[in-house]
Design an enzyme around this catalytic site. Structure first.
Site, PDB file in Angstrom:
ATOM      1  N   GLU A   1       0.818  -1.212   0.000  1.00  0.00           N
ATOM      2  CA  GLU A   1       0.000   0.000   0.000  1.00  0.00           C
ATOM      3  C   GLU A   1       0.851   1.261   0.000  1.00  0.00           C
ATOM      4  O   GLU A   1       0.571   2.230   0.714  1.00  0.00           O
ATOM      5  CB  GLU A   1      -0.966  -0.012   1.186  1.00  0.00           C
ATOM      6  CG  GLU A   1      -1.970  -1.149   1.129  1.00  0.00           C
ATOM      7  CD  GLU A   1      -2.926  -1.180   2.311  1.00  0.00           C
ATOM      8  OE1 GLU A   1      -2.799  -0.322   3.206  1.00  0.00           O
ATOM      9  OE2 GLU A   1      -3.807  -2.058   2.350  1.00  0.00           O
TER      10      GLU A   1
ATOM     11  N   GLU B   1      -4.168  -9.049   0.333  1.00  0.00           N
ATOM     12  CA  GLU B   1      -4.667  -8.768   1.683  1.00  0.00           C
ATOM     13  C   GLU B   1      -6.186  -8.751   1.605  1.00  0.00           C
ATOM     14  O   GLU B   1      -6.761  -7.987   0.820  1.00  0.00           O
ATOM     15  CB  GLU B   1      -4.114  -7.442   2.187  1.00  0.00           C
ATOM     16  CG  GLU B   1      -4.323  -7.209   3.670  1.00  0.00           C
ATOM     17  CD  GLU B   1      -3.516  -5.994   4.149  1.00  0.00           C
ATOM     18  OE1 GLU B   1      -2.301  -5.935   3.847  1.00  0.00           O
ATOM     19  OE2 GLU B   1      -4.099  -5.110   4.793  1.00  0.00           O
TER      20      GLU B   1
END
Length: 809
Positions: free
Chosen positions: A424, A500
């Site tokens: 991220e 994720e």
């Protein structure tokens, strides 16, 4: 795109012997520790007699106390889609990890020959270590999760005591979770000849591997002249299966290809391991020797067949793990790691992602041994910051050397099937980020051309526009299930990975009414409902991912956030004290499975039966009120009975909601004390299994159950003892909250306790704690002297519980 995976390995030095050309000393005991500044503490004559005696690995912050002022952050968490900054009091665990610390130890070396070299190796030091030997600074590193080593030969006093002093600094606002503090991974001193294998210089792969025949390729870099390489391959039973010699080297590297007939292939189902014994020889003299453990297997990723292990398509059934080990913090402990992995394996998990940092060597060794595939991640930040003092400060100068050390130190482990260059990262939305993604991926490929690279991307719409997602070998999507289809069409790779997933939140044994799906739901008790219906603003429930995994062949698997609760990130209570640890785990911080464990097990353990019913059945004061009952099962249908009366049959239904597809639900069961019994049915409607839960009476006695009865008498092995309370008939009491006291006698010591309550401020190392939802876990540590160990647990109004363990040499 096709990657044929290497054979894995851990470079493990042979036991120290007088004739050995290489010696390895693990510096575990005899350390002195001081928290805070200590001017001149690197000096040999510095007086450290008043410092704390510790062993390494060591986490200086885990003993607490919890304090809301520690690393209090007033921030806007963009990953959580927050629009304004708020005060976060438990984001990094509220434990005292910030500040300086010093470690000192002395070690004696034998008389060294003129051509011998001495290295010191660290597998992680939190953080920014500056290393001194005999008062001389020999090196420094920035990244607390990195492996690194220095040649300290010039600073060593041969044949004498030597002083090692390490200074560490942890800044505030440098992490998004509990990072720990100190020398939390092992430290080693390595003595070898100048003519020797380069450090982390051997790479073993298996470019071809079938049940009939495998090719083992060994590339070994070395220092020296006129040397030969003699290699012996040992099979899983320890017997020799092949030998080979190499006499011609190119650019200071030997290369060998060795055939193995009828190899035993490594996989989660058959984690067979081989050993390569490598000897660097000059004439009749062995100049260096190393033994490398590896596995024979191939991996492949293609748009046509997805992910293949040993030529067979499969989907990754994985979880993400942070690096802390709950009540013992970040200090690496093999027994604690093994317990985590065994619990996950029993659930049907076959893969782990190290989120969001480089894993410990011990974790990789255990994954090799147990058969758990691994996604090894590197960074949580690149050049753009997420947090003021994060890794972005060092990225431009350090990223390449940190990646190089990660790959070279771990690339021989068969468990690793993929690398991750980041998670991220804010860079993902920019052109510069695209260039950085390619730059990092090229470094991984240069060091290891056999495995692909992914990045966990949460800004999916942006990476589709910027081209960032098209650059990665395997596009990894963090959440954003509604964009999977579009991303698959836009990206050229033909596959997607759920890097994720879920981020469902729950507290073990806690159930809130009314039961309804919700995001960022907050309750007065600072807990999350274990009905598994609550998640976060950016995330989803498990079944939303199940649908994609089951229905889309181009989705190659998932890594659920997370396998275990961890210290820090107490979403959805980031801004509510005293929450100080996460609610995301499939298991709680003590390692006790939540209800969600059985939901995943019902889908992942195709080789075994799962039948689990929730909630508990102690609801005094709610008699006659509707109480939802859920069943997680591997069977397609079941019938529910309350006190012998049928409440009907439920079947999994594909054309309703995702929850109806994977759960059996009775939404309005009038509560009555007694027995709730579920009977699983086969496809023909015949009973095949049953499970009952009963209303408990008054708590009467304490029950202890250890994960193992025999420990190694090495001063660091652990037994995890689950403590619960039952009534007079032996029925577990799911709401018991008694304060209990612990005593360990004999050849063991009390190490810690944990009850899984994310809002508890009780410190782990004190020998008392309250039950949470009727349970807690006590950690018993062995001493170095073998013998009997007794744990006694007592509490007011309860019959005392005892359990006997044994430690052996």
């Amino acid at each position: 795109m096709k990657f044929l995976a290497p054979i894995l390995a851990i470079v493990a030095a042979l036991p120290i012997a007088h004739a050995s050309p290489r010696q390895v000393m693990i510096l575990r005991d005899g350390w002195k520790f001081h928290r805070g500044p200590a001017p001149d503490a690197q000096r040999v004559d510095f007086d450290d007699s008043g410092w704390q005696d510790v062993s390494v690995p060591h986490d200086w912050a885990i003993t607490g106390p919890f304090d809301k002022e520690v690393d209090k952050q007033t921030v806007r968490i963009s990953q959580n889609q927050e629009r304004k900054a708020t005060e976060k009091t438990g984001r990094t665990g509220a434990l005292p990890h910030i500040g300086e610390g010093w470690y000192r130890t002395r070690f004696r070396l034998p008389e060294l020959g003129e051509d011998q070299r001495v290295l010191i190796q660290f597998e992680g030091a939190m953080s920014r270590p500056v290393v001194h030997v005999n008062g001389k600074a020999v090196g420094r590193w920035n990244y607390g999760y990195a492996y690194f080593h220095f040649d300290i030969t010039e600073a060593i006093r041969s044949g004498n005591d030597n002083l090692l002093a390490v200074h560490l600094t942890n800044d505030g606002l440098s992490s998004r979770w509990y990072p720990g503090a100190g020398l939390y991974r092992k430290v080693q001193v390595i003595i070898k000849n100048r003519e020797s294998f380069d450090h982390w210089g051997t790479f073993i792969t298996t470019p071809r591997a079938t049940p009939e025949r495998a090719t083992v390729k060994i590339q070994s870099r070395f220092t020296g002249e006129k040397l030969q390489l003699k290699t012996e391959i040992l099979g899983p039973d320890g017997k020799q299966v092949a030998m080979a010699d190499a006499t011609q080297a190119e650019d200071q590297a030997f290369s060998q290809e060795i055939s193995i007939n009828n190899p035993q292939l490594w996989s989660p189902e058959t984690p067979r391991l081989y050993q390569a014994v490598l000897r660097l020889v000059s004439g009749a003299e062995v100049r260096d020797e190393q033994t490398i453990t590896f596995g024979i297997r191939t991996i492949s990723y293609t748009g046509e067949r997805g992910f293949e292990l040993n030529g067979k398509p499969r989907k990754l059934k994985g979880v993400c793990l942070h690096h802390d080990l709950g009540p013992i913090g970040t200090a690496v402990n093999r027994a604690a790691l093994r317990r985590q992995l065994v619990i996950l394996k029993e659930m049907g998990c076959d893969a782990v992602r190290s989120a969001h940092n480089m894993p410990s060597i011990e974790q990789l060794e255990l994954c090799d041994e147990l058969g758990i595939m691994f996604l090894a991640e590197s960074f949580d930040e690149w050049a753009r910051p997420k947090i003021k003092n994060g890794y972005h400060r060092f990225f431009k100068t350090d990223a390449e050397k940190d990646v190089v050390n990660l790959v070279r130190a771990t690339r021989n482990h068969p468990c690793i099937v993929m690398w991750s260059s980041g998670n991220e990262v804010p860079d993902q939305t920019s052109r510069e980020g695209v260039a950085l993604a390619k730059w990092l991926q090229d470094i991984f490929h240069r060091e290891d051309p056999t495995r692909p690279v992914t990045v966990g991307m949460d800004q999916v719409e942006s990476v589709m526009k910027s081209g960032f997602g098209a650059v990665t070998d395997v596009p990894g999507l963090n959440y954003r299930t509604h964009l999977y289809g579009e991303a698959h069409e836009r990206f050229p790779q033909g596959i997607l990975l759920g890097s994720e997933t879920a981020s469902t939140v729950s507290s073990r044994g806690v159930y809130h009414f009314p039961v309804r799906n919700g995001k960022m739901v907050q309750h007065d008790d600072l807990q999350c409902s274990s009905y598994d219906v609550e998640c976060c603003s950016w995330s989803n429930l498990p079944e939303d991912d199940f649908v994609l995994q089951d229905d889309k062949p181009w989705v190659i698997g998932e890594f659920v956030w997370t396998g275990f609760d961890y210290l820090g990130e107490p979403t959805p209570y980031d801004d509510y004290w005293p929450s100080r640890s996460s609610y995301f785990g499939i298991c709680d911080l003590a390692g006790l499975p939540k209800d969600r464990y059985y939901l995943y097990r019902s889908r992942w353990r195709t080789d075994d039966e799962t039948l689990h019913v929730l909630p508990h059945w102690n609801w005094e004061g709610l008699e006659g009120e509707g109480t939802p009952v859920y069943v997680y099962t591997s069977h397609g249908s079941a019938e529910l009975f309350l006190n012998g009366k049928s409440l009907g049959v439920r079947s999994k239904v594909k054309d309703k909601t995702p929850q109806h597809r994977y759960r059996l639900m009775w939404d309005d069961v009038p509560y009555q004390p007694g027995e709730l019994r579920v009977v699983a049915l086969d496809a023909g409607g015949k009973p095949v299994a049953e499970k009952s839960i009963r209303t408990a009476g008054v708590p009467r006695r304490i029950v202890l159950e250890a994960d193992r009865s025999t420990l190694a008498a090495d001063g660091e092995d652990l037994a995890f003892v689950t403590v619960s309370v039952v009534d007079g008939d032996g029925v577990p009491c799911p709401t018991a909250s008694h304060r209990l006291n612990f005593e360990v006698t004999g050849s063991g010591t009390y190490r810690a306790a944990c009850n899984g309550d994310a809002s508890s401020l009780a410190v782990f190392h004190e020998a008392t704690m309250k039950l949470f939802s009727g349970k807690l876990v006590v950690l018993v540590q062995s001493k170095k002297e073998p013998g009997a160990i007794t744990l006694t647990v007592s509490g007011d109004g309860l019959k005392t519980g005892t359990i006997r363990l044994e430690s052996r040499k």
